[in-house]
Design an enzyme around this catalytic site. Structure first.
Site, PDB file in Angstrom:
ATOM      1  CG  PHE A  12      -1.589   1.219   1.610  1.00  0.00           C
ATOM      2  CD1 PHE A  12      -2.225   2.018   0.671  1.00  0.00           C
ATOM      3  CD2 PHE A  12      -1.588   1.628   2.948  1.00  0.00           C
ATOM      4  CE1 PHE A  12      -2.843   3.209   1.044  1.00  0.00           C
ATOM      5  CE2 PHE A  12      -2.205   2.813   3.328  1.00  0.00           C
ATOM      6  CZ  PHE A  12      -2.823   3.615   2.378  1.00  0.00           C
ATOM      7  CB  ILE A  13       2.778   3.108   2.598  1.00  0.00           C
ATOM      8  CG1 ILE A  13       1.597   2.984   3.561  1.00  0.00           C
ATOM      9  CG2 ILE A  13       3.350   4.530   2.679  1.00  0.00           C
ATOM     10  CD1 ILE A  13       1.961   3.142   5.035  1.00  0.00           C
ATOM     11  CG  ASP A  34       6.754  -6.527  -2.617  1.00  0.00           C
ATOM     12  OD1 ASP A  34       6.363  -5.481  -2.091  1.00  0.00           O
ATOM     13  OD2 ASP A  34       6.215  -7.638  -2.391  1.00  0.00           O
ATOM     14  CG  LEU A  36       5.197  -9.822  -5.773  1.00  0.00           C
ATOM     15  CD1 LEU A  36       5.066 -10.323  -7.214  1.00  0.00           C
ATOM     16  CD2 LEU A  36       4.509  -8.462  -5.639  1.00  0.00           C
ATOM     17  CG  ASP A  59      12.215 -13.392   1.832  1.00  0.00           C
ATOM     18  OD1 ASP A  59      12.357 -12.420   2.602  1.00  0.00           O
ATOM     19  OD2 ASP A  59      11.723 -14.480   2.176  1.00  0.00           O
ATOM     20  CB  THR A 123       3.917   1.512  13.120  1.00  0.00           C
ATOM     21  OG1 THR A 123       2.663   1.687  13.771  1.00  0.00           O
ATOM     22  CG2 THR A 123       4.596   0.330  13.812  1.00  0.00           C
ATOM     23  CG  ASP A 124       0.705   5.152  15.448  1.00  0.00           C
ATOM     24  OD1 ASP A 124       0.672   3.960  15.100  1.00  0.00           O
ATOM     25  OD2 ASP A 124      -0.277   5.922  15.347  1.00  0.00           O
ATOM     26  CD  GLU A 125      -0.410  -0.731  15.485  1.00  0.00           C
ATOM     27  OE1 GLU A 125      -0.324  -1.750  16.180  1.00  0.00           O
ATOM     28  OE2 GLU A 125      -1.159  -0.623  14.508  1.00  0.00           O
ATOM     29  CE1 TYR A 147       3.192  -4.107  11.666  1.00  0.00           C
ATOM     30  CE2 TYR A 147       1.826  -2.740  13.091  1.00  0.00           C
ATOM     31  CZ  TYR A 147       2.653  -2.865  11.991  1.00  0.00           C
ATOM     32  OH  TYR A 147       2.953  -1.759  11.224  1.00  0.00           O
ATOM     33  CE  LYS A 151       7.269  -1.691  11.128  1.00  0.00           C
ATOM     34  NZ  LYS A 151       7.810  -1.777   9.730  1.00  0.00           N
ATOM     35  NE  ARG A 271      -6.825  -5.461  16.292  1.00  0.00           N
ATOM     36  CZ  ARG A 271      -6.498  -4.453  15.482  1.00  0.00           C
ATOM     37  NH1 ARG A 271      -5.862  -3.394  15.952  1.00  0.00           N
ATOM     38  NH2 ARG A 271      -6.786  -4.496  14.196  1.00  0.00           N
TER      39      ARG A 271
HETATM   40  P1  NAD Z   1       1.357  -3.731   3.125  1.00  0.00           P
HETATM   41  O1  NAD Z   1       0.979  -4.887   3.989  1.00  0.00           O
HETATM   42  O2  NAD Z   1       0.322  -3.122   2.235  1.00  0.00           O
HETATM   43  O3  NAD Z   1       2.588  -4.157   2.182  1.00  0.00           O
HETATM   44  C1  NAD Z   1       3.704  -4.840   2.626  1.00  0.00           C
HETATM   45  C2  NAD Z   1       4.568  -5.184   1.415  1.00  0.00           C
HETATM   46  O4  NAD Z   1       5.759  -5.845   1.880  1.00  0.00           O
HETATM   47  C3  NAD Z   1       3.884  -6.137   0.434  1.00  0.00           C
HETATM   48  O5  NAD Z   1       4.075  -5.675  -0.881  1.00  0.00           O
HETATM   49  C4  NAD Z   1       4.607  -7.460   0.653  1.00  0.00           C
HETATM   50  O6  NAD Z   1       4.629  -8.300  -0.500  1.00  0.00           O
HETATM   51  C5  NAD Z   1       6.008  -6.986   1.055  1.00  0.00           C
HETATM   52  N1  NAD Z   1       6.750  -7.971   1.848  1.00  0.00           N
HETATM   53  C6  NAD Z   1       6.333  -8.613   2.963  1.00  0.00           C
HETATM   54  N2  NAD Z   1       7.298  -9.454   3.412  1.00  0.00           N
HETATM   55  C7  NAD Z   1       8.359  -9.317   2.568  1.00  0.00           C
HETATM   56  C8  NAD Z   1       9.652  -9.900   2.510  1.00  0.00           C
HETATM   57  N3  NAD Z   1      10.047 -10.812   3.402  1.00  0.00           N
HETATM   58  N4  NAD Z   1      10.492  -9.535   1.518  1.00  0.00           N
HETATM   59  C9  NAD Z   1      10.094  -8.611   0.582  1.00  0.00           C
HETATM   60  N5  NAD Z   1       8.865  -8.047   0.593  1.00  0.00           N
HETATM   61  C10 NAD Z   1       8.010  -8.388   1.561  1.00  0.00           C
HETATM   62  O7  NAD Z   1       1.993  -2.660   4.086  1.00  0.00           O
HETATM   63  P2  NAD Z   1       1.769  -1.079   4.217  1.00  0.00           P
HETATM   64  O8  NAD Z   1       0.494  -0.827   4.918  1.00  0.00           O
HETATM   65  O9  NAD Z   1       2.042  -0.449   2.897  1.00  0.00           O
HETATM   66  O10 NAD Z   1       2.950  -0.700   5.233  1.00  0.00           O
HETATM   67  C11 NAD Z   1       4.266  -0.437   4.749  1.00  0.00           C
HETATM   68  C12 NAD Z   1       5.176  -0.130   5.930  1.00  0.00           C
HETATM   69  O11 NAD Z   1       4.669   0.993   6.643  1.00  0.00           O
HETATM   70  C13 NAD Z   1       5.276  -1.273   6.944  1.00  0.00           C
HETATM   71  O12 NAD Z   1       6.604  -1.355   7.371  1.00  0.00           O
HETATM   72  C14 NAD Z   1       4.354  -0.840   8.068  1.00  0.00           C
HETATM   73  O13 NAD Z   1       4.770  -1.373   9.307  1.00  0.00           O
HETATM   74  C15 NAD Z   1       4.523   0.668   8.013  1.00  0.00           C
HETATM   75  N6  NAD Z   1       3.367   1.445   8.503  1.00  0.00           N
HETATM   76  C16 NAD Z   1       2.114   1.233   7.992  1.00  0.00           C
HETATM   77  C17 NAD Z   1       1.044   2.000   8.441  1.00  0.00           C
HETATM   78  C18 NAD Z   1      -0.355   1.803   7.908  1.00  0.00           C
HETATM   79  O14 NAD Z   1      -1.299   2.393   8.461  1.00  0.00           O
HETATM   80  N7  NAD Z   1      -0.555   1.034   6.839  1.00  0.00           N
HETATM   81  C19 NAD Z   1       1.266   3.002   9.415  1.00  0.00           C
HETATM   82  C20 NAD Z   1       2.571   3.204   9.893  1.00  0.00           C
HETATM   83  C21 NAD Z   1       3.610   2.418   9.421  1.00  0.00           C
HETATM   84  P1  TYD Z   2      -6.591  -1.497  11.616  1.00  0.00           P
HETATM   85  O1  TYD Z   2      -7.006  -0.910  10.312  1.00  0.00           O
HETATM   86  O2  TYD Z   2      -6.388  -2.963  11.700  1.00  0.00           O
HETATM   87  O3  TYD Z   2      -5.284  -0.696  12.069  1.00  0.00           O
HETATM   88  P2  TYD Z   2      -4.470  -0.717  13.483  1.00  0.00           P
HETATM   89  O4  TYD Z   2      -4.872  -1.889  14.270  1.00  0.00           O
HETATM   90  O5  TYD Z   2      -3.074  -0.812  12.995  1.00  0.00           O
HETATM   91  O6  TYD Z   2      -4.781   0.586  14.137  1.00  0.00           O
HETATM   92  O7  TYD Z   2      -7.676  -1.100  12.721  1.00  0.00           O
HETATM   93  C1  TYD Z   2      -7.971   0.258  13.007  1.00  0.00           C
HETATM   94  C2  TYD Z   2      -8.995   0.295  14.133  1.00  0.00           C
HETATM   95  O8  TYD Z   2     -10.230  -0.284  13.667  1.00  0.00           O
HETATM   96  C3  TYD Z   2      -8.586  -0.540  15.332  1.00  0.00           C
HETATM   97  O9  TYD Z   2      -8.933   0.161  16.526  1.00  0.00           O
HETATM   98  C4  TYD Z   2      -9.391  -1.808  15.223  1.00  0.00           C
HETATM   99  C5  TYD Z   2     -10.653  -1.367  14.485  1.00  0.00           C
HETATM  100  N1  TYD Z   2     -11.225  -2.393  13.575  1.00  0.00           N
HETATM  101  C6  TYD Z   2     -12.588  -2.774  13.696  1.00  0.00           C
HETATM  102  O10 TYD Z   2     -13.338  -2.289  14.565  1.00  0.00           O
HETATM  103  N2  TYD Z   2     -13.062  -3.708  12.828  1.00  0.00           N
HETATM  104  C7  TYD Z   2     -12.277  -4.274  11.861  1.00  0.00           C
HETATM  105  O11 TYD Z   2     -12.775  -5.124  11.102  1.00  0.00           O
HETATM  106  C8  TYD Z   2     -10.895  -3.880  11.751  1.00  0.00           C
HETATM  107  C9  TYD Z   2      -9.993  -4.480  10.725  1.00  0.00           C
HETATM  108  C10 TYD Z   2     -10.424  -2.928  12.638  1.00  0.00           C
END
Ligand code: NAD
Ligand code: TYD
Length: 336
Positions: A12-13, A34, A36, A59, A123-125, A147, A151, A271
């Protein structure tokens, strides 16, 4: 800016970062490594058609693959990860492998190749749940699910390589990100696409007042680019939008924008260990000149519109791997 290795660029990002960087910098070359996994999707990069982009299917844990991918790159921006909290609660082996061992391999290869900047996207987590106030970068980290623990492990290795070998590692901690091309396991794309399919929106019961801070994906990319160019090696930068919303509020917003009423809310068990609130202070990053450009109102409207216009993208995902996951995670656990 030269040649940049992006890991996880089919997610995604990462894919948004690649699309944006190729747009913003006419001279840049991007190598995307990637594996995939279920979350990686080359459809996310369909619009990228340029000689300035190279894809490597592999990988990050694999030393040979990493050494090959990083060769000649001036910087690494590391996105690749297992990213879904709920999946990490079912089993976290892949999380440890990619999010800890994978970071270790990236650091080793960057060191071997004298890479001049290694940006770890985190991540903020890692701060854990925060009832009051907002976390600053020097606060103690306190991850509370597998998770976020994985991280945090990757981050600490990054810090260790900076301290031990002066490897120029930078870390960003982003808040909840949303926008086009997000895999529909995450709450916003799940709720938007379910509403479009006339399916219920599974809200975690007891977690409906939990709070997340919502950042539009292009603003997250701009923040990473800012840290890549202006950040100080060894430092951590929070990326927060300041749009803190309760889960019930974002659910209602999705219902409003998709023309559905509250009868579409379906309560499912909460959760385990659900973090109540994430909140960060991002003054340190803002001092480098960044601020979010997309408001929550604008971002959520653009996002819903994109999912309406791009059913080709998400319908095949929901019919594929996602179907079995959804069955296990939701259908079998509905609270009646
Ligand atoms: P995503 O799950 O959409 O994508 C992850 C990508 O990593 C995929 O394309 C997958 O194929 C690839 N991947 C996984 N394992 C791999 C490996 N061993 N080798 C090579 N490629 C591999 O993730 P995202 O939501 O785009 O998040 C990207 C980054 O940003 C992550 O590090 C995540 O922790 C961080 N992040 C995400 C969020 C969010 O809200 N989505 C917020 C803060 C930080
Ligand atoms: P999520 O998108 O999984 O992100 P994160 O856990 O990294 O914050 O969830 C965002 C919030 O939404 C989280 O408080 C859990 C809640 N949630 C639901 O209530 N129902 C759902 O089906 C999912 C996936 C998340």
């Amino acid at each position: 800016m030269g040649k940049i290795l992006v890991t996880g660029g089919a997610g995604f990002i990462g894919s948004a970062f690649i699309r944006n960087m190729l747009d913003w910098y006419p001279d840049i070359h991007i190598v995307n490594l990637d594996k995939l996994t279920y979350a990686g999707n080359l459809d996310n990069l369909k619009s990228v058609d340029t000689k300035r982009y190279t894809f490597i299917h592999g990988d990050i844990v694999d030393a040979e693959v990493m050494e090959h991918a990083i060769k000649g790159c001036d910087a690494v921006v590391h996105f690749a990860a297992e990213t879904h909290v709920d999946r990490s609660l079912v089993g976290a082996k892949d999380f440890l492998r990619t999010n800890v061992e994978g970071v270790y391999q990236i650091l080793l290869s960057a060191r071997n190749n004298d890479t001049s900047r290694v940006l770890l996207v985190s991540t903020d987590e890692v701060y854990g749940s925060r009832d009051v106030g907002s976390a600053v970068e020097t606060d103690m980290i306190c991850p509370r699910n597998p998770y976020s623990a994985s991280k945090a492990g990757g981050e600490l290795l990054g810090k260790a390589f900076y301290e031990s070998f002066k490897l120029p590692v930078l870390i960003t901690r982003g808040c909840n990100t949303y926008g086009p091309y997000q895999y529909p396991e995450k709450v916003l794309p799940l709720f938007i696409t379910n509403a479009m399919e006339d399916k219920p929106l599974p809200l975690y019961k007891g977690g409906e007042h939990n709070i997340r801070d919502w950042l539009y994906v292009d603003d997250h990319c701009r923040a990473i680019d800012t840290v890549l160019r202006k950040g100080v090696p060894g430092e951590i930068y929070n990326i927060s939008a300041g749009y803190e919303k309760e889960n019930i509020e974002i659910t209602r917003k999705v219902l409003e924008l998709t023309g559905k009423d509250e009868s579409f809310i379906q309560w499912v068990p909460d959760r385990p260990g659900h973090d109540r609130r994430y909140s960060m202070n991002s003054d340190k990053l803002r001092a480098l000149g960044w601020k979010p450009l997309v408001s929550w109102e604008e971002g959520i409207q653009k996002t819903v519109q994109w999912y309406k216009e791009n059913e080709w993208w998400w319908r095949k995902i929901k019919e594929g791997e996602f179907k079995k996951y959804y069955e296990e995670q939701y259908i079998k656990r509905i609270i009646t």
